[in-house]
Design an enzyme around this catalytic site. Structure first.
Site, PDB file in Angstrom:
ATOM      1  N   LYS A 141      19.131  23.832   1.965  1.00 45.97           N
ATOM      2  CA  LYS A 141      19.927  24.553   0.977  1.00 45.97           C
ATOM      3  C   LYS A 141      20.126  23.687  -0.263  1.00 45.97           C
ATOM      4  O   LYS A 141      20.504  22.523  -0.170  1.00 45.97           O
ATOM      5  CB  LYS A 141      21.288  24.939   1.566  1.00 45.97           C
ATOM      6  N   VAL A 142      19.879  24.299  -1.414  1.00 47.56           N
ATOM      7  CA  VAL A 142      20.039  23.625  -2.702  1.00 47.56           C
ATOM      8  C   VAL A 142      20.893  24.514  -3.589  1.00 47.56           C
ATOM      9  O   VAL A 142      20.561  25.693  -3.783  1.00 47.56           O
ATOM     10  CB  VAL A 142      18.663  23.375  -3.369  1.00 47.56           C
TER      11      VAL A 142
END
Length: 361
Positions: A141-142
């Protein structure tokens, strides 16, 4: 499986559980959710892991073992504990991942929030996490900050599957899609395959209403509708983008659609139906990421028949009528990073404290 859950799956809506913990894995709750509630993926974030580790003694033995092995840095202790959960969840979901040919069965783990505004640090950490997890059904996740958007392109080009998180504004969503497309196109230009790369765009909903509702007059018909309208505008953009020749070319080369994922689906206002966001965002080709309590409520009394047909003009009108929606979404992005940062700092402090007895021994 309840009728309401079955209808969602028939609409090509995937259900991912918005939590991850060792208790969830070891007590069999995740496996039961997969079997009984059609759960097809799992997401996590620093706040979720802080709650999981703080509220359970099941991490203590591993914590002591890591300390005996010479690991003392709180960040590395956190990663050792959390990545073990991620790998175990990924292994549990792997048969589903294989059976769906890579569409579902993912577990997501977030980059630490201290790198949210640093593109190079995000890329380096995400690549390291991808290597350490070593599972084809793991997503990193970014957050969709400006630097995060640049990192998404680079990571996609490197073959890392990314869950773009903390999306609140449609413009940011468009940036996330563009980053994914550019990353894929760079791989094509380099003669690299597109298979095995996946991405989702996590668009947050109820948090928008929690900010917008207090700015509206009492009794306004827009209350509880702005977050949904904002998400539906993003969905309309998704449909436009996947119909475009640029995407069709990539799809012909084996690329996977970056599916919209609706996050923050638990209602914040008790006056609203507890299944409101699931009912209104049960749109084909999307993912609903759902807390356990909200998913249980939907299985018990959710009504997919309440899903309104997609009316893009109406959604745009509602979103435009919101009081300063661009300001709200920008504030929510900053608030989201800060909330995760706070949870992360508190977790590291707790791990340092819990490690002291092991260090002394």
């Amino acid at each position: 499986m309840s009728t309401s859950i079955r209808i969602l799956t028939e609409r090509d809506v995937s259900i991912w559980l918005d939590t991850l913990s060792r208790d969830l894995i070891e007590d069999g709750a995740l496996a039961s959710s997969m079997a009984d509630l059609a759960v097809a993926g799992v997401t996590s974030n620093p706040t979720i892991f802080a709650g999981a580790i703080h509220g359970s003694d099941r991490y203590d033995a591993q914590l002591r073992a890591e300390m005996r092995a010479g690991v003392e840095d709180p960040r590395e202790l956190f990663l050792a504990l959390a990545l073990d959960d991620v790998r175990r969840a990924a292994d549990l979901l792997r048969p589903l991942h294989d059976a769906s040919r890579g569409e579902n069965g993912f577990v997501s783990f977030e980059c630490t929030p201290d790198v949210a505004y640093d593109t190079d640090a995000t890329v380096a950490q995400a690549v390291d996490l991808h290597r350490r997890i070593a599972r084809p059904n793991a997503m990193i996740k970014v957050p969709a900050t400006g630097p995060g958007i640049a990192a998404i392109e680079e990571l996609t080009a490197l073959g890392v599957s990314v869950n773009v998180t903390l999306l609140f504004a449609v413009s940011r969503y468009e940036g996330a899609v563009e980053a994914y497309l550019r990353g894929l196109e760079r791989r094509v230009g380099a003669g690299l395959p597109l298979g095995g790369i996946a991405s989702v765009a996590s668009f947050f909903v109820s948090r928008v209403d929690a900010k917008a509702d207090p700015l509206l007059p009492v009794g306004s018909p827009l209350r509880g509708r702005i977050g949904i309208a904002n998400a539906r505008v993003a969905y309309a953009r998704h449909l436009d983008l996947i119909a475009a020749p640029r995407w069709q070319r990539l799809a012909g080369l084996g690329a996977r659609v970056q599916r919209p994922l609706w996050a923050s689906t638990a209602t914040k206002d008790p006056a609203y139906r507890d299944t409101l966001y699931l009912e209104q965002l049960a749109l084909p080709g999307t993912i609903l990421t759902v807390p356990e309590a909200t998913l249980g409520a939907f299985a018990a009394h959710g009504d997919p028949g309440r899903t309104e047909p997609l009316d893009v003009d109406a959604a745009r009108w509602i979103a435009a009528a919101a009081p300063d929606l661009p300001g709200i979404t920008a504030e929510l992005e900053r608030d989201g990073v800060e909330a995760f940062s706070r949870s992360y700092r508190e977790l590291l402090a707790e791990l340092a404290e819990r490690a002291r007895p092991a260090r002394a021994a």
